[in-house]
Scaffold this active site. Structure first.
Site, PDB file in Angstrom:
ATOM      1  N   LYS A 259      -8.500   8.649 -19.263  1.00 28.33           N
ATOM      2  CA  LYS A 259      -8.566   9.036 -20.549  1.00 28.33           C
ATOM      3  C   LYS A 259      -7.528   9.124 -21.497  1.00 28.33           C
ATOM      4  O   LYS A 259      -7.178   8.023 -21.963  1.00 28.33           O
ATOM      5  CB  LYS A 259      -9.166  10.389 -20.182  1.00 28.33           C
ATOM      6  CG  LYS A 259     -10.287  10.631 -19.066  1.00 28.33           C
ATOM      7  CD  LYS A 259     -11.706   9.961 -19.168  1.00 28.33           C
ATOM      8  CE  LYS A 259     -12.432   9.850 -18.283  1.00 28.33           C
ATOM      9  NZ  LYS A 259     -12.691  11.022 -17.392  1.00 28.33           N
TER      10      LYS A 259
ATOM     11  N   ASP B 298      -6.710  20.308 -12.894  1.00 30.51           N
ATOM     12  CA  ASP B 298      -7.122  19.113 -13.786  1.00 30.51           C
ATOM     13  C   ASP B 298      -6.755  19.171 -15.310  1.00 30.51           C
ATOM     14  O   ASP B 298      -7.489  19.869 -15.946  1.00 30.51           O
ATOM     15  CB  ASP B 298      -8.700  18.780 -13.668  1.00 30.51           C
ATOM     16  CG  ASP B 298      -9.118  17.373 -13.986  1.00 30.51           C
ATOM     17  OD1 ASP B 298      -8.524  16.900 -15.155  1.00 30.51           O
ATOM     18  OD2 ASP B 298     -10.245  16.780 -13.441  1.00 30.51           O
TER      19      ASP B 298
ATOM     20  N   ARG C 105       0.878  -1.319   0.057  1.00 29.59           N
ATOM     21  CA  ARG C 105      -0.085   0.072   0.159  1.00 29.59           C
ATOM     22  C   ARG C 105       0.942   1.257  -0.005  1.00 29.59           C
ATOM     23  O   ARG C 105       0.283   2.349  -0.199  1.00 29.59           O
ATOM     24  CB  ARG C 105      -1.021  -0.091   1.212  1.00 29.59           C
ATOM     25  CG  ARG C 105      -1.945   1.287   1.217  1.00 29.59           C
ATOM     26  CD  ARG C 105      -3.150   1.021   2.001  1.00 29.59           C
ATOM     27  NE  ARG C 105      -3.003   0.308   3.290  1.00 29.59           N
ATOM     28  CZ  ARG C 105      -2.449   0.349   4.396  1.00 29.59           C
ATOM     29  NH1 ARG C 105      -1.989   1.256   4.603  1.00 29.59           N
ATOM     30  NH2 ARG C 105      -2.326  -0.754   5.181  1.00 29.59           N
TER      31      ARG C 105
ATOM     32  N   TYR D 114     -15.513  19.002 -13.957  1.00 26.66           N
ATOM     33  CA  TYR D 114     -15.983  17.635 -14.174  1.00 26.66           C
ATOM     34  C   TYR D 114     -16.800  17.294 -12.996  1.00 26.66           C
ATOM     35  O   TYR D 114     -16.502  17.567 -11.837  1.00 26.66           O
ATOM     36  CB  TYR D 114     -14.830  16.825 -14.202  1.00 26.66           C
ATOM     37  CG  TYR D 114     -15.141  15.384 -14.042  1.00 26.66           C
ATOM     38  CD1 TYR D 114     -15.581  14.899 -15.020  1.00 26.66           C
ATOM     39  CD2 TYR D 114     -14.922  14.525 -12.850  1.00 26.66           C
ATOM     40  CE1 TYR D 114     -16.062  13.237 -14.877  1.00 26.66           C
ATOM     41  CE2 TYR D 114     -15.429  13.279 -12.704  1.00 26.66           C
ATOM     42  CZ  TYR D 114     -15.929  12.420 -13.769  1.00 26.66           C
ATOM     43  OH  TYR D 114     -16.432  11.275 -13.812  1.00 26.66           O
TER      44      TYR D 114
HETATM   45  C1  LIG Z   1     -13.152  11.316 -16.167  1.00 32.86           C
HETATM   46  C2  LIG Z   1     -12.462  12.645 -15.494  1.00 32.86           C
HETATM   47  C3  LIG Z   1     -12.311  12.592 -14.269  1.00 32.86           C
HETATM   48  C4  LIG Z   1     -12.357  11.483 -13.268  1.00 32.86           C
HETATM   49  O1  LIG Z   1     -11.672  10.440 -13.506  1.00 32.86           O
HETATM   50  P1  LIG Z   1     -11.972   8.829 -13.212  1.00 32.86           P
HETATM   51  O2  LIG Z   1     -10.560   8.105 -13.643  1.00 32.86           O
HETATM   52  O3  LIG Z   1     -13.216   8.517 -14.157  1.00 32.86           O
HETATM   53  O4  LIG Z   1     -12.069   8.478 -11.826  1.00 32.86           O
HETATM   54  C5  LIG Z   1     -11.847  13.876 -13.425  1.00 32.86           C
HETATM   55  N1  LIG Z   1     -11.641  14.702 -14.454  1.00 32.86           N
HETATM   56  C6  LIG Z   1     -11.942  14.682 -15.897  1.00 32.86           C
HETATM   57  C7  LIG Z   1     -11.733  16.034 -16.436  1.00 32.86           C
HETATM   58  C8  LIG Z   1     -12.360  13.668 -16.193  1.00 32.86           C
HETATM   59  O5  LIG Z   1     -12.962  13.718 -17.638  1.00 32.86           O
END
Ligand SMILES: *Cc1c(COP(=O)(O)O)cnc(C)c1O
Length: 395
Positions: free
Chosen positions: A217, A192, A56, A109
């Protein structure tokens, strides 16, 4: 942990995504780093010895990917992988002072927004949402937050959350201006960078304190893994995040981490192709009679175009179109044959989704908004399928 040499040798980003995190050039070395499946590590001393300890706390499979992400974002310390993008986001949000204020885009998001709203409801921090494209409004919110938290003795009384372009409204934040305003008001900045990837935009280079990613993504890029990352600018913040991850336990599986690095190898090619496809489709969609509104920062008339052109090396591969009604949008999604109806984005295959089908999506997102995640297929096949779908949607 030593950083990879590539950042220092000045290789270009499209080379670095291929070469970072490889084992040394030695006889019989594997070309790719291995996957380590182990929940614990040998420690021979009477007091705890060795640096890894337990699964962990660390895993050798994470290291090359964490170092590659830091190199690409321009950080001096390795990044940190998490079990999902939202796990990384939750960890970053935890850095704000108890009783502090988080200033967030109203259209950030929706998972991040929902998490922040639910945490704010417990009294942990105050949440203020803003139009992130309206720099003056954001600066006013930061000034007010600084005033409201003046009594807190904590290094991070205020957090500015940035996402640009936002998901799914594609609003563009003036990052250099906002980060400078935030820092002069004692605010800590998290960005982000999921939509842009470090190939198109590097928030740390304009002063952000932490970058977060949904690795799910573009970075992983094949819609086959859920994974997240934080990339902090300083060792001090990295230590806080590492402690949080070790104690809260939102770690990445070794196989997922390995797949993430494997996906990164083709990031430059995928981003180049999907952005080129998106620009062509956006130009054509802007002229299409069934489309009542379109957002894509690469369109010269887009409200975010000027700022995006100044701070990005490309406009990304997400387009949002408004078809005027939920019914028309649903018909488009149903009629497409090549475009896959699914949530998520950033994979090699093109996806589309009417965002308001999610009940948690803010009501200010239009009912008829369809988010297009443009993949790497032949653009003429994508266009043929979309126009057939749009014809059916309009009838
Ligand atoms: C999908 C997404 C997230 C969340 O990520 P996960 O891997 O689904 O937990 C956060 N920020 C943006 C801009 C996203 O497109």
């Amino acid at each position: 942990m030593a950083m990879s040499a590539d950042h220092r040798t000045g290789l270009r980003p499209s080379t670095r995504v291929v070469s970072l995190g490889r084992p040394p050039h030695e006889d019989d070395a594997a070309v790719n780093p291995p996957i380590t499946l182990s929940s614990t590590y040998v420690g021979t001393g009477a007091v705890a010895s060795g640096s890894r300890g337990y699964g962990r706390y660390s895993n050798p499979t994470w290291d090359p990917f964490e170092e590659a992400l830091a190199d690409l974002e321009g950080a001096q310390v390795p990044g940190l992988l998490y079990g999902s993008g939202l796990a990384a986001i939750a960890s970053a949000l935890d850095l704000v002072a108890p009783g502090g204020t988080v200033v967030m885009p109203a259209h950030t998001y929706q998972g991040a927004l929902l998490g922040a709203q639910e945490t704010a409801a417990t009294g942990r921090f105050d949440l203020v949402t803003v139009d992130i494209a309206d720099t003056r409004q954001v600066v006013e919110a930061l000034t007010e937050a600084q005033r409201a938290t003046a009594d807190l003795e904590h290094p991070r009384p205020v957090m500015l959350w940035l996402e640009s372009p936002t998901n799914p409204m594609l609003e563009v934040a003036d990052m250099p201006a906002l980060i400078e305003a935030a820092h002069s008001r004692d605010a800590f900045v998290v960005a982000d960078n999921t939509f842009a990837t470090p190939l198109l935009q590097r928030p740390l280079s304009v002063g952000a304190d932490v970058v977060v990613h949904s690795v799910t993504k573009y970075l992983a890029g094949h819609s086959d893994v859920v994974l997240g990352a934080c990339v902090p600018a300083t060792a001090e913040v990295r230590d806080l995040l590492l402690h949080h991850r070790s104690i809260q336990g939102a770690i990445a599986g070794p196989f997922e981490a390995w797949l993430g690095l494997r996906g990164l190898r083709t990031l430059a090619l995928r981003v180049e192709r999907s952005c080129a496809n998106a620009q062509i489709l956006a130009d054509r969609l802007a002229e299409h009679p069934a489309v009542t509104a379109i957002r894509y920062p690469g369109l010269p008339d887009d409200p975010g175009h000027r700022v995006a052109a100044a701070q990005m090396d490309g406009f990304g591969a997400i387009i949002s179109i408004d078809l005027g009604s939920a019914a028309a949008a649903d018909r488009l999604v149903e009629q497409c044959r090549l475009w896959t109806p699914a949530t998520s984005l950033g994979g090699v295959e093109s996806l589309l989704e009417r965002r308001r089908r999610h009940t948690a999506e803010p009501e200010s997102v239009p009912e008829g908004l369809v988010r297009l995640s443009v993949g790497i297929e032949d653009v003429e096949d994508l266009w043929d399928d979309l126009t057939a779908g749009l014809a059916a949607a309009g009838s």
